[in-house]
Design an enzyme around this catalytic site. Structure first.
Site, PDB file in Angstrom:
ATOM      1  N   ALA A 155       1.082   4.454  -5.504  1.00  0.00           N
ATOM      2  CA  ALA A 155       0.078   3.399  -5.382  1.00  0.00           C
ATOM      3  C   ALA A 155      -1.082   3.769  -4.455  1.00  0.00           C
ATOM      4  CB  ALA A 155       0.751   2.098  -4.932  1.00  0.00           C
TER       5      ALA A 155
ATOM      6  N   ASP B 241       4.878  -0.872  -5.224  1.00  0.00           N
ATOM      7  CA  ASP B 241       3.557  -0.950  -5.832  1.00  0.00           C
ATOM      8  C   ASP B 241       2.872  -2.268  -5.510  1.00  0.00           C
ATOM      9  OD1 ASP B 241       2.987   1.377  -8.076  1.00  0.00           O
ATOM     10  OD2 ASP B 241       5.097   1.120  -7.593  1.00  0.00           O
TER      11      ASP B 241
END
EC number: 5.3.1.23
Length: 337
Positions: free
Chosen positions: A49, A225
């Site tokens: 991420a 994430d």
């Protein structure tokens, strides 16, 4: 061996590490258009991420340098992967750097992207230091997916904690879920730890329960994430299973979450969009067909781990404990709307 960066700016183009080529070869892609960056994100040439957010920021710089319509570039980059909130956060940072002027200041955007990457290096080191403080001498840590240096702009998150624990003489062993279907654990995490000389063993995802039952795991550490306002966690598919098994065996389950992954605008995990990917990721391995012809496939890339299964969040601000809604609401996070 020194690990390569996830990406680097080279004067007029972006050099992006193609993670799809690992562990076989270290290959940098030469990207000169924002569309190439969006494709690299959606095709998982870049993963992690924080690294996705950094790459997207440089994608905006490429759009500005090429004279492309920036609104179109922002929309295209934002749509490249829907689950990781770092992508939205980075693009919002770049929009803020544009200011209210009608003209595009390429230099200001370049400075903003470079600053974002430098900050990630500093923040991940702080996160790692907090994470190592949780580990005892001789610890054995189980890890899922890949959260190392090449997934960020710095030293990594959960895998960075494991590497730092080894460097400080605390780690006895790291267990790495292979992480089907893209095998990030086997291909990327094992490669990174191997480069750093960290003792580790790759296991199939389904072996984690047996490993815990045998008393071979002292802590589970994963990345994320997205973390919603109540502490629910979106992370690589299989994380929820791991959290349940850890709870059943009384093993602490820690989530490494940089502030850019915390999304207070999303009330809970049910509101998080779960990306679904191509069936071929499951039916084929390294180009070889491994599934019965005509088999139906469901391939969600992420799952949601409820907040009550999380022992603590490891952040650059420190280790956060329940109640998560209250604790997360007090963090000095930037506006992500």
């Amino acid at each position: 061996m020194t690990l390569p960066p996830s990406c680097r700016w080279s004067g007029d183009h972006l050099e992006l590490l193609d993670q799809r080529q690992l562990p076989g070869a270290v290959v940098f892609m030469q990207l000169r258009r924002w569309q190439q960056v969006a494709e690299a994100i959606s095709s998982m040439a870049v993963r992690g991420a924080p690294a996705i957010g950094i790459a997207a920021a440089w994608g905006v710089v490429l759009a500005a340098r090429s004279g492309d319509d920036l609104l179109t570039a922002f929309r295209g980059l934002r749509a490249s992967r829907p689950t990781a909130v770092n992508l939205r956060w980075a693009l919002n940072r770049m929009q803020a750097a544009m200011g209210s002027s009608a003209s595009v200041d390429v230099e200001a955007l370049t400075d903003a992207a470079a600053a974002l990457q430098r900050e990630d290096c500093v923040l991940t080191q702080r996160l790692v230091d907090h994470g190592v403080s949780l580990l005892a001498q001789g610890c054995r840590v189980l890890h899922h997916c890949h959260t190392g240096a090449i997934a960020t702009g710095g030293v990594g998150t959960a895998l960075g904690v494991i590497a730092a624990a080894h460097a400080r003489g605390l780690l006895r062993h790291a267990w790495l879920d292979e992480t089907r279907p893209r095998l990030q654990g086997a291909a990327l995490s094992a490669w990174e730890l191997g480069c750093l000389g960290v003792p580790c063993t790759v296991i199939v995802d389904g072996a984690s329960g047996l490993l815990m039952r045998r008393g071979e795991v002292d802590a589970v550490m994963v990345g994320c994430d997205r973390v919603s306002a109540n502490g629910d966690v979106a992370n690589k598919i299989g994380t929820y299973n791991l959290a349940l098994v850890a709870r059943a065996h009384g093993i602490p389950f820690y989530v490494c979450a940089p502030g850019s992954s915390i999304d207070r605008a999303t009330v809970d995990g049910e509101a998080i969009t779960i990306e679904e990917r191509d069936a071929e990721e499951i039916t084929h391995v390294r180009g070889m067909d491994v599934a019965a012809p005509g088999a139906q496939v469901w391939n969600p890339a992420f799952d949601i781990t409820p907040a009550h299964l999380v022992t603590g969040f490891i952040t650059e601000f420190g280790v956060l404990r329940p109640p998560y809604r209250e604790v997360l609401s007090e963090l000095p996070l930037p506006n992500q709307l």
